[in-house]
Design a protein around this motif. Structure first.
Motif, PDB file in Angstrom:
ATOM      1  N   MET A   1       0.847  -1.175   0.000  1.00  0.00           N
ATOM      2  CA  MET A   1       0.000   0.000   0.000  1.00  0.00           C
ATOM      3  C   MET A   1       0.890   1.235   0.000  1.00  0.00           C
ATOM      4  O   MET A   1       1.866   1.304   0.737  1.00  0.00           O
ATOM      5  CB  MET A   1      -0.902  -0.021   1.225  1.00  0.00           C
ATOM      6  N   ASP A  26      -1.837  -1.270  -5.896  1.00  0.00           N
ATOM      7  CA  ASP A  26      -1.442  -1.729  -4.572  1.00  0.00           C
ATOM      8  C   ASP A  26      -2.148  -0.946  -3.476  1.00  0.00           C
ATOM      9  O   ASP A  26      -1.979  -1.250  -2.289  1.00  0.00           O
ATOM     10  CB  ASP A  26       0.077  -1.598  -4.380  1.00  0.00           C
ATOM     11  N   THR A  27      -2.907   0.088  -3.854  1.00  0.00           N
ATOM     12  CA  THR A  27      -3.549   0.959  -2.867  1.00  0.00           C
ATOM     13  C   THR A  27      -5.064   0.932  -2.967  1.00  0.00           C
ATOM     14  O   THR A  27      -5.746   0.964  -1.941  1.00  0.00           O
ATOM     15  CB  THR A  27      -3.030   2.406  -3.030  1.00  0.00           C
ATOM     16  N   VAL A  47      -5.042  -5.982  -2.051  1.00  0.00           N
ATOM     17  CA  VAL A  47      -4.474  -4.734  -1.533  1.00  0.00           C
ATOM     18  C   VAL A  47      -4.011  -4.904  -0.089  1.00  0.00           C
ATOM     19  O   VAL A  47      -2.891  -4.537   0.262  1.00  0.00           O
ATOM     20  CB  VAL A  47      -5.488  -3.571  -1.637  1.00  0.00           C
TER      21      VAL A  47
END
Length: 161
Positions: A1, A26-27, A47
């Motif tokens: 993240m 990834d966020t 995530v």
């Protein structure tokens, strides 16, 4: 993240900082209005990387003949789906229920207006830190999901600011 893309979107909201956030898989994760509800849980786990967040369909006496169960860290709940367009929102609320108090999934308001919406899953402590640090900016960009309004079926805009 990547917390830096989140803080950038809050500190200097622009097309560029919001796009950077939306481009960071990834966020945030994306949910189409036709998405399978179990996939929503999988996207969130991609995530968060908890190692214990799962979803499974099991046979049940429902209109679709099955029920969605979401599990996290030894807890398991049944998502009260209705077999309609509102089910994406219901699944997201059930996801928040099973993740609490460790995590919270928020709707990225800047993705509003599309049939595919963005969501930001965060540790609950991080949500509290962001709210303390950025105040109303958090509410302007990351909506705390509630049972009503349903972000997929209720008329928009519905944001209280």
């Amino acid at each position: 993240m990547n917390f830096s893309v989140i803080t950038a979107a809050l500190e200097s909201p622009s097309k560029e900082t919001i796009r950077a956030l939306f481009d960071d898989d990834d966020t945030i994760f994306w949910v189409d209005w036709r998405e399978d509800e179990a996939d929503i849980v999988s996207y969130c786990e991609t995530v968060l990387r908890t190692g214990s967040l799962t979803a499974e369909w099991a046979r049940a006496a429902t209109s679709r003949g099955s029920a969605l169960f979401i599990s996290y860290s030894g807890r398991r709940i049944r998502a009260p789906l209705r077999n309609g367009y509102e089910d994406r929102h219901i699944a997201l609320c059930a996801l928040n229920q099973v993740l609490a108090p460790d995590y919270e999934v928020r709707f990225c308001i800047d993705s509003n207006g599309s049939d595919t919406l963005a969501f930001l899953p965060l540790p609950s402590a991080r949500c509290a830190d962001l709210e303390q640090r950025y105040g109303p900016a958090v509410c302007r960009h990351f909506y705390r999901l509630a049972e009503h309004p349903n972000i997929y079926t209720d008329p928009l805009p519905f944001f209280p600011f």
